[in-house]
Design an enzyme around this catalytic site. Sequence first.
Site, PDB file in Angstrom:
ATOM      1  N   ILE A  11       0.989  -1.265  -0.034  1.00 33.89           N
ATOM      2  CA  ILE A  11       0.036  -0.087  -0.287  1.00 33.89           C
ATOM      3  C   ILE A  11       0.837   1.161  -0.008  1.00 33.89           C
ATOM      4  O   ILE A  11       1.023   2.069   0.755  1.00 33.89           O
ATOM      5  CB  ILE A  11      -1.319  -0.021   0.904  1.00 33.89           C
ATOM      6  CG1 ILE A  11      -1.866   1.200   1.010  1.00 33.89           C
ATOM      7  CG2 ILE A  11      -0.420  -0.144   2.486  1.00 33.89           C
ATOM      8  CD1 ILE A  11      -3.356   0.861   1.698  1.00 33.89           C
ATOM      9  N   VAL A  14       0.472   3.787  -5.240  1.00 33.05           N
ATOM     10  CA  VAL A  14      -0.670   3.032  -6.136  1.00 33.05           C
ATOM     11  C   VAL A  14      -1.672   2.435  -5.310  1.00 33.05           C
ATOM     12  O   VAL A  14      -2.910   2.575  -5.337  1.00 33.05           O
ATOM     13  CB  VAL A  14      -0.211   2.156  -7.262  1.00 33.05           C
ATOM     14  CG1 VAL A  14      -1.387   1.950  -8.082  1.00 33.05           C
ATOM     15  CG2 VAL A  14       0.769   2.988  -8.128  1.00 33.05           C
ATOM     16  N   SER A  16      -2.335   2.974  -1.879  1.00 30.97           N
ATOM     17  CA  SER A  16      -3.334   3.838  -1.271  1.00 30.97           C
ATOM     18  C   SER A  16      -4.143   4.669  -2.138  1.00 30.97           C
ATOM     19  O   SER A  16      -5.549   4.564  -1.584  1.00 30.97           O
ATOM     20  CB  SER A  16      -2.217   5.030  -0.507  1.00 30.97           C
ATOM     21  OG  SER A  16      -1.356   5.776  -1.348  1.00 30.97           O
ATOM     22  N   ALA A  43      -1.622  -6.253   2.848  1.00 28.72           N
ATOM     23  CA  ALA A  43      -0.278  -6.534   3.657  1.00 28.72           C
ATOM     24  C   ALA A  43       0.737  -5.477   3.259  1.00 28.72           C
ATOM     25  O   ALA A  43       0.655  -5.083   1.922  1.00 28.72           O
ATOM     26  CB  ALA A  43       0.092  -7.841   2.858  1.00 28.72           C
ATOM     27  N   LYS A 205       6.606  -1.725 -20.840  1.00 25.86           N
ATOM     28  CA  LYS A 205       5.449  -1.159 -21.428  1.00 25.86           C
ATOM     29  C   LYS A 205       5.222  -1.344 -22.821  1.00 25.86           C
ATOM     30  O   LYS A 205       4.285  -1.923 -23.365  1.00 25.86           O
ATOM     31  CB  LYS A 205       4.964   0.057 -20.878  1.00 25.86           C
ATOM     32  CG  LYS A 205       4.980   0.557 -19.549  1.00 25.86           C
ATOM     33  CD  LYS A 205       5.151   1.954 -19.224  1.00 25.86           C
ATOM     34  CE  LYS A 205       4.871   2.126 -17.823  1.00 25.86           C
ATOM     35  NZ  LYS A 205       5.275   3.610 -17.470  1.00 25.86           N
ATOM     36  N   GLY A 310       1.326   8.245 -11.199  1.00 26.70           N
ATOM     37  CA  GLY A 310       0.664   8.907 -10.157  1.00 26.70           C
ATOM     38  C   GLY A 310      -0.345   8.025  -9.315  1.00 26.70           C
ATOM     39  O   GLY A 310      -0.846   7.001  -9.692  1.00 26.70           O
TER      40      GLY A 310
HETATM   41  N1  NAI Z   1       3.853   5.038  -9.098  1.00 29.37           N
HETATM   42  C1  NAI Z   1       3.270   5.062 -10.289  1.00 29.37           C
HETATM   43  O1  NAI Z   1       2.884   6.137 -10.610  1.00 29.37           O
HETATM   44  C2  NAI Z   1       3.026   3.716 -10.884  1.00 29.37           C
HETATM   45  C3  NAI Z   1       3.456   2.428 -10.238  1.00 29.37           C
HETATM   46  N2  NAI Z   1       3.155   1.480 -11.031  1.00 29.37           N
HETATM   47  C4  NAI Z   1       3.609  -0.162 -10.738  1.00 29.37           C
HETATM   48  O2  NAI Z   1       2.937  -0.220  -9.527  1.00 29.37           O
HETATM   49  C5  NAI Z   1       3.572  -0.611  -8.412  1.00 29.37           C
HETATM   50  C6  NAI Z   1       3.531  -0.168  -7.276  1.00 29.37           C
HETATM   51  O3  NAI Z   1       4.324   1.021  -7.367  1.00 29.37           O
HETATM   52  P1  NAI Z   1       4.181   2.121  -6.264  1.00 29.37           P
HETATM   53  O4  NAI Z   1       2.821   2.185  -5.352  1.00 29.37           O
HETATM   54  O5  NAI Z   1       4.835   3.491  -6.821  1.00 29.37           O
HETATM   55  O6  NAI Z   1       5.443   1.749  -5.252  1.00 29.37           O
HETATM   56  P2  NAI Z   1       5.863   2.096  -3.812  1.00 29.37           P
HETATM   57  O7  NAI Z   1       7.081   1.762  -3.493  1.00 29.37           O
HETATM   58  O8  NAI Z   1       5.016   3.430  -3.348  1.00 29.37           O
HETATM   59  O9  NAI Z   1       4.929   0.933  -2.848  1.00 29.37           O
HETATM   60  C7  NAI Z   1       5.298  -0.249  -2.681  1.00 29.37           C
HETATM   61  C8  NAI Z   1       4.466  -0.863  -1.364  1.00 29.37           C
HETATM   62  O10 NAI Z   1       4.991  -2.191  -1.063  1.00 29.37           O
HETATM   63  C9  NAI Z   1       5.349  -2.400   0.129  1.00 29.37           C
HETATM   64  N3  NAI Z   1       6.191  -3.599   0.066  1.00 29.37           N
HETATM   65  C10 NAI Z   1       7.354  -3.671  -0.311  1.00 29.37           C
HETATM   66  N4  NAI Z   1       7.814  -4.974   0.042  1.00 29.37           N
HETATM   67  C11 NAI Z   1       6.604  -5.717   0.383  1.00 29.37           C
HETATM   68  C12 NAI Z   1       6.340  -7.088   0.861  1.00 29.37           C
HETATM   69  N5  NAI Z   1       7.356  -8.061   0.655  1.00 29.37           N
HETATM   70  N6  NAI Z   1       5.450  -7.438   1.170  1.00 29.37           N
HETATM   71  C13 NAI Z   1       4.363  -6.469   1.476  1.00 29.37           C
HETATM   72  N7  NAI Z   1       4.413  -5.021   1.017  1.00 29.37           N
HETATM   73  C14 NAI Z   1       5.560  -4.804   0.517  1.00 29.37           C
HETATM   74  C15 NAI Z   1       6.249  -1.162   0.599  1.00 29.37           C
HETATM   75  O11 NAI Z   1       6.355  -0.927   1.981  1.00 29.37           O
HETATM   76  C16 NAI Z   1       5.401  -0.012  -0.188  1.00 29.37           C
HETATM   77  O12 NAI Z   1       4.232   0.535   0.788  1.00 29.37           O
HETATM   78  C17 NAI Z   1       5.105  -1.206  -9.298  1.00 29.37           C
HETATM   79  O13 NAI Z   1       5.016  -2.333  -9.913  1.00 29.37           O
HETATM   80  C18 NAI Z   1       5.202   0.059 -10.089  1.00 29.37           C
HETATM   81  O14 NAI Z   1       6.020  -0.003 -11.354  1.00 29.37           O
HETATM   82  C19 NAI Z   1       2.531   1.401 -12.263  1.00 29.37           C
HETATM   83  C20 NAI Z   1       2.151   2.555 -12.709  1.00 29.37           C
HETATM   84  C21 NAI Z   1       2.414   3.969 -12.167  1.00 29.37           C
HETATM   85  N1  LIG Z   2       7.857   5.376 -13.393  1.00 33.29           N
HETATM   86  C1  LIG Z   2       6.775   5.340 -14.326  1.00 33.29           C
HETATM   87  C2  LIG Z   2       5.505   5.149 -13.473  1.00 33.29           C
HETATM   88  C3  LIG Z   2       4.265   4.499 -14.350  1.00 33.29           C
HETATM   89  O1  LIG Z   2       4.326   3.475 -14.947  1.00 33.29           O
HETATM   90  C4  LIG Z   2       6.515   6.597 -15.081  1.00 33.29           C
HETATM   91  O2  LIG Z   2       7.260   7.526 -14.895  1.00 33.29           O
HETATM   92  O3  LIG Z   2       5.890   6.554 -16.140  1.00 33.29           O
END
Ligand code: NAI
Ligand SMILES: N[C@@H](CC=O)C(=O)O
Length: 449
Positions: A11, A14, A16, A43, A205, A310
Amino acid sequence: MKPIQVGLLGIGVVGSGTFNVLRRNQEEIQRRAGRGIEITMVADLNVARAQELVGPGVTVVSDARAVIANPDIDIVIELIGGYGIAKTLVLEAIAAGKHVVTANKALLAVHGTEIFAAASAKGVMVAFEAAVAGGIPIIKALREGLTANRIQWVAGIINGTTNFILSEMRDKGLDFAVALKEAQALGYAEADPTFDIEGVDAAHKATLMASIAFGVPVQFDKAYVEGITQLGAADIKYAEQLGYRIKLLGITKRRQGDVSKRQADGIELRVHPCLVPAKRLIANVEGAMNAVVVNGDAVGNTLYYGKGAGSEPTASAVIADLVDITRLHTADAAQRVPHLAFQPNAMSDLVVLPMSEVVTSYYLRLRVADETGVLTKVTGILAEAGISIDAVLQREADEVCGESQVPQTDVIILTHDCVEACMNAAIAQMQALPTVLGPITRIRKEELA
Ligand SMILES: NC(=O)C1=CN([C@@H]2O[C@H](COP(=O)(O)OP(=O)(O)OC[C@H]3O[C@@H](n4cnc5c(N)ncnc54)[C@H](O)[C@@H]3O)[C@@H](O)[C@H]2O)C=CC1
Ligand SMILES: N[C@@H](CC=O)C(=O)O
Ligand code: NA
């Protein structure tokens, strides 16, 4: 009917957003899905932070396996990222008979074949709209909306971080490093931002889009990947003067072979900076926005534009997948949309072409000694290689000279289409000229018409 129960792994940014949007719009989402959708278990390694985000009434654990083991959970959302523990958890969720929603393009681009096969064998769905261009429903468009078409090519700005950096550099004259820091602070960048700036994220992608567009297995290892770290502010400025913008594009194209030239049919799969005519809509996509152009034989060009990164924009795509799965949960597997748009037994064996066989036009920037005959030598090499020139821009010599005290200048050349291997050879020859003073910059050009 009881709401469908969902377990969320991770959480962060993405996760949250997904939790908040689902809760905020629950009534409307239920009316669309035909059934309530509730995240009942989360989790995250940071339990205290996670509990604070979701409030009482939702079980929070640190061990993701406890979510997978919960028999009441029908859908698992994986938002941890990476191909380490995320891969293990996704495969375990599938093995436990759970549907999976993920935003993890890295995982699917590298291990998609194994994951989709496991899901098909188990009769569950793996949905990944958020994995490509975040909130833009491009997977849905390619897989369903354009299903009548023979897709010819797909090209897009599919990394928000790099588009943001390029925009900030061009508009505000910001330094690369400063712009990257801003993108990280805004939550756009990957955990490892080299994935963004070196083009790897965009290639993940593009790999997924290639599979859905052409019905080929996911083959990230065949993608040509070049990021924006070598781009200079000068190139952004010269491109502008020539009527172009520089964008990092993910491109996949069908190439019809030509027996007379011993060319086989195949597809191109590449990510690199491109000069795009400034008048194209996609050239004017700024900041962290994404845009994808799809060319289909029946529909022509269609353009998809929106937030590719985002918290809530990405959550929008995650929840769309939740709704799809909720609707299809009880449907026979054969009635569902195939993971990669084509039925698993009807995939194509079209090969991904090596970059050396790709045909495109080029922007070249050469730092040269401002001496008579330099331009003739350079253009002579190009002519010898059969590469025709579209335009040449030569700046006046700089007042400040290098150590050699020879006046220097930039020569910019735009070429017509040629094969990449030919251009590589010509660049090597030009680079060897004593009057060419620094590494030659080469940026490919795409008309996207
Ligand atoms: N941030 C963005 O704008 C975008 C992200 N994504 C993808 O979404 C996914 C998540 O990205 P974000 O939310 O940005 O990452 P983030 O780093 O903000 O969140 C990841 C969460 O997973 C938790 N975590 C790590 N290891 C864990 C485990 N073993 N068990 C349970 N929780 C664990 C962390 O504590 C953290 O809260 C990635 O695959 C990313 O490539 C895709 C599109 C856009
Ligand atoms: N890191 C990526 C997040 C979305 O997939 C980006 O900047 O587009
Ligand atoms: Na999307």
